[in-house]
Write a protein that holds these residues in place. Structure first.
Motif, PDB file in Angstrom:
ATOM      1  N   ILE A   1      -0.185   5.330  -0.691  1.00 56.87           N
ATOM      2  CA  ILE A   1       0.075   6.392   0.285  1.00 56.87           C
ATOM      3  C   ILE A   1       0.863   7.531  -0.366  1.00 56.87           C
ATOM      4  O   ILE A   1       0.572   8.709  -0.152  1.00 56.87           O
ATOM      5  CB  ILE A   1       0.849   5.829   1.494  1.00 56.87           C
ATOM      6  N   ALA A   2       1.845   7.162  -1.191  1.00 57.48           N
ATOM      7  CA  ALA A   2       2.664   8.184  -1.862  1.00 57.48           C
ATOM      8  C   ALA A   2       1.784   9.100  -2.708  1.00 57.48           C
ATOM      9  O   ALA A   2       1.908  10.330  -2.655  1.00 57.48           O
ATOM     10  CB  ALA A   2       3.733   7.514  -2.727  1.00 57.48           C
ATOM     11  N   ASP A   3       0.873   8.507  -3.482  1.00 62.98           N
ATOM     12  CA  ASP A   3      -0.029   9.319  -4.308  1.00 62.98           C
ATOM     13  C   ASP A   3      -0.937  10.186  -3.442  1.00 62.98           C
ATOM     14  O   ASP A   3      -1.169  11.359  -3.737  1.00 62.98           O
ATOM     15  CB  ASP A   3      -0.887   8.414  -5.201  1.00 62.98           C
ATOM     16  N   SER A   4      -1.467   9.600  -2.379  1.00 59.52           N
ATOM     17  CA  SER A   4      -2.384  10.350  -1.514  1.00 59.52           C
ATOM     18  C   SER A   4      -1.697  11.531  -0.847  1.00 59.52           C
ATOM     19  O   SER A   4      -2.284  12.604  -0.722  1.00 59.52           O
ATOM     20  CB  SER A   4      -2.960   9.439  -0.424  1.00 59.52           C
ATOM     21  N   LEU A   5      -0.464  11.329  -0.419  1.00 58.18           N
ATOM     22  CA  LEU A   5       0.271  12.422   0.213  1.00 58.18           C
ATOM     23  C   LEU A   5       0.488  13.567  -0.779  1.00 58.18           C
ATOM     24  O   LEU A   5       0.341  14.741  -0.423  1.00 58.18           O
ATOM     25  CB  LEU A   5       1.615  11.927   0.765  1.00 58.18           C
ATOM     26  N   SER A   6       0.814  13.211  -2.016  1.00 59.46           N
ATOM     27  CA  SER A   6       1.004  14.255  -3.032  1.00 59.46           C
ATOM     28  C   SER A   6      -0.291  15.007  -3.284  1.00 59.46           C
ATOM     29  O   SER A   6      -0.303  16.242  -3.384  1.00 59.46           O
ATOM     30  CB  SER A   6       1.494  13.640  -4.353  1.00 59.46           C
ATOM     31  N   GLU A   7      -1.386  14.257  -3.377  1.00 66.05           N
ATOM     32  CA  GLU A   7      -2.688  14.894  -3.631  1.00 66.05           C
ATOM     33  C   GLU A   7      -3.099  15.778  -2.454  1.00 66.05           C
ATOM     34  O   GLU A   7      -3.566  16.903  -2.640  1.00 66.05           O
ATOM     35  CB  GLU A   7      -3.760  13.815  -3.855  1.00 66.05           C
ATOM     36  N   ALA A   8      -2.913  15.266  -1.238  1.00 65.33           N
ATOM     37  CA  ALA A   8      -3.298  16.034  -0.055  1.00 65.33           C
ATOM     38  C   ALA A   8      -2.445  17.292   0.065  1.00 65.33           C
ATOM     39  O   ALA A   8      -2.952  18.378   0.362  1.00 65.33           O
ATOM     40  CB  ALA A   8      -3.162  15.175   1.201  1.00 65.33           C
ATOM     41  N   GLU A   9      -1.158  17.134  -0.196  1.00 65.47           N
ATOM     42  CA  GLU A   9      -0.278  18.295  -0.085  1.00 65.47           C
ATOM     43  C   GLU A   9      -0.660  19.362  -1.113  1.00 65.47           C
ATOM     44  O   GLU A   9      -0.678  20.559  -0.799  1.00 65.47           O
ATOM     45  CB  GLU A   9       1.187  17.861  -0.261  1.00 65.47           C
TER      46      GLU A   9
ATOM     47  N   TRP B   1       0.812  -1.226   0.000  1.00 63.30           N
ATOM     48  CA  TRP B   1       0.000   0.000   0.000  1.00 63.30           C
ATOM     49  C   TRP B   1       0.840   1.268   0.000  1.00 63.30           C
ATOM     50  O   TRP B   1       0.286   2.369  -0.098  1.00 63.30           O
ATOM     51  CB  TRP B   1      -0.935   0.010   1.205  1.00 63.30           C
ATOM     52  N   LEU B   2       2.133   1.164   0.100  1.00 59.54           N
ATOM     53  CA  LEU B   2       2.957   2.374   0.176  1.00 59.54           C
ATOM     54  C   LEU B   2       2.832   3.258  -1.076  1.00 59.54           C
ATOM     55  O   LEU B   2       2.797   4.481  -0.958  1.00 59.54           O
ATOM     56  CB  LEU B   2       4.421   2.007   0.455  1.00 59.54           C
ATOM     57  N   PRO B   3       2.741   2.646  -2.293  1.00 56.74           N
ATOM     58  CA  PRO B   3       2.563   3.517  -3.474  1.00 56.74           C
ATOM     59  C   PRO B   3       1.242   4.296  -3.428  1.00 56.74           C
ATOM     60  O   PRO B   3       1.185   5.441  -3.896  1.00 56.74           O
ATOM     61  CB  PRO B   3       2.583   2.529  -4.655  1.00 56.74           C
TER      62      PRO B   3
END
Ligand SMILES: [Zn+2]
Length: 134
Positions: free
Chosen positions: A39-47, A35-37
């Motif tokens: 999370i990576a996308d979600s962090l970019s979107e949230a930021e 699931w880390l990839p």
């Protein structure tokens, strides 16, 4: 989905460096590698959403965890008494929902297509890892 030589420590330390503005060091990645990839996308979107709305310095990731076999990534205002404007709250909720639904179709351990398995406890796994657990 994950490369054979996937390095969790490297991947997560790069994520922390990239998203240090919203990801406090004490927040753990309490899920499997698969699931880390997501999370990576979600962090970019949230930021991006926080940046656009002027909340980047006033918000942070509170928790990254598995719940009911799905990924949960919670972003909250740093000041607990404050609230996100409605449009931003809706955007962050959409990001969280998208991550959750992606996680329900991806093996938590390896990221390959997976589904909900329940043998004793619930987890989203691919055929291979479901076999390992059985
Ligand atoms: Zn798997």
């Amino acid at each position: 989905m994950l490369p054979d030589n996937f390095d969790r420590d490297l991947f997560t330390s790069e994520l922390r460096a990239k998203h240090s503005r919203i990801l406090p060091p004490e927040v753990e990645f309490s899920v499997g590698d698969g699931w880390l990839p997501i999370i990576a996308d979600s962090l970019s979107e949230a930021e991006a959403a926080l940046e656009k709305s002027g909340w980047i310095s006033k918000a942070e990731v509170r928790q990254i965890k598995e719940k009911f076999a799905g990924l949960r990534l919670y972003v909250r205002p740093k000041r607990t008494s404050s609230h996100f404007p409605m449009a931003l709250a809706a955007e962050l909720l959409a990001i969280r929902d998208r991550a959750e639904s992606l996680s329900m179709r991806a093996c938590e351990l390896c990221g390959e297509p997976g589904e909900l398995r329940s043998s004793g406890y619930h987890q989203t796994l691919c055929d291979k890892h479901a076999g390992d657990r059985a």
